[in-house]
Design an enzyme around this catalytic site. Structure first.
Site, PDB file in Angstrom:
ATOM      1  N   ASP A  15      -4.122  -3.992  -5.138  1.00 18.16           N
ATOM      2  CA  ASP A  15      -4.568  -4.431  -3.817  1.00 18.16           C
ATOM      3  C   ASP A  15      -3.889  -5.734  -3.443  1.00 18.16           C
ATOM      4  OD1 ASP A  15      -6.300  -2.354  -3.060  1.00 18.16           O
ATOM      5  OD2 ASP A  15      -7.911  -3.169  -4.314  1.00 18.16           O
ATOM      6  N   ASP A 155     -10.571   5.035  -1.941  1.00 21.24           N
ATOM      7  CA  ASP A 155     -10.575   3.680  -2.512  1.00 21.24           C
ATOM      8  C   ASP A 155     -11.817   2.925  -2.065  1.00 21.24           C
ATOM      9  OD1 ASP A 155      -9.878   1.179  -3.503  1.00 21.24           O
ATOM     10  OD2 ASP A 155      -8.245   0.836  -2.075  1.00 21.24           O
TER      11      ASP A 155
HETATM   12 ZN    ZN Z   1      -6.956  -0.616  -2.519  1.00 22.71          ZN
END
Ligand code: ZN
Length: 203
Positions: A15, A155
């Protein structure tokens, strides 16, 4: 890294946050390049940044296998996706929980991966947002109807108690964060449980 590889992770989801598109700051291209050296697992790089158009080349160069851009953040979505592929990586598109799935459907033939966010991006450990299930079902229908080779990833907030539901809804890739890293039974054991659930996926 070692625990993820032993535990049977297929990819490492990274991320990338810029402190603007999301109110948090994490990896940059240098960290992705270091990760790429540290593992043989493919890096699935999720860009939660403004103007990803200006950055995708650097993440491709850093060794990302997938570079995933937010439809809300990209200025020229098709051109940015094409640049990722031209650089030799796989291109992904994603959308926030409040964004309707129609926003990414026009790009479904231009990507290798579609990512459904099931929490508001920015921080780990959030609760799964139910509207993600309908988005997964809709995208799975489109992907199958057009016989596309597109991974469908989810996610945010996926745990052992809801992983079966996201797979049933059509997910082929599941991101597990705190469910694995903060599992009381340890990373290895939690990864094995996720793998068992995913092995029953038809996709
Ligand atoms: Zn992510």
């Amino acid at each position: 890294m070692g625990a993820l590889e032993r535990g049977g992770a297929d990819w490492v989801h990274v991320d990338v946050m810029d402190g603007h598109f999301v109110p948090n700051l994490t990896f940059g291209p240098k960290m992705v390049a270091d990760l790429h050296k540290a593992t043989r697992l493919p890096l699935d790089v999720h860009l939660m940044i403004e103007r990803p158009d200006d950055w995708v080349d650097r993440y491709v160069e850093a060794g990302a296998a997938y570079v995933v851009v937010h439809v809300e953040a990209a200025r020229a979505v098709s051109a940015t996706l094409a640049r990722i592929r031209d650089g030799g990586a796989k291109a992904g598109i994603t959308l926030n929980p409040d964004t309707p799935v129609d926003a990414i459907l026009p790009y479904i033939t231009e990507v290798d991966l579609a990512l459904v966010m099931s929490v508001n991006p920015g921080f780990g450990g959030q609760k799964f947002i139910e509207s993600a299930i309908g988005k997964l079902q809709r995208l799975r229908k489109e992907i199958d109807a057009r016989r596309l080779s597109v991974e469908l990833e989810v996610d945010g907030g996926v745990k052992l108690d809801n992983v079966h539901r996201v797979i049933e809804a059509g997910a082929s890739v599941v991101v597990a964060g705190s469910a694995v890293f903060e599992a009381p039974e340890g990373v290895d054991a939690a990864m094995k449980k996720f793998r068992t659930a995913l092995s029953q996926s038809p996709h």
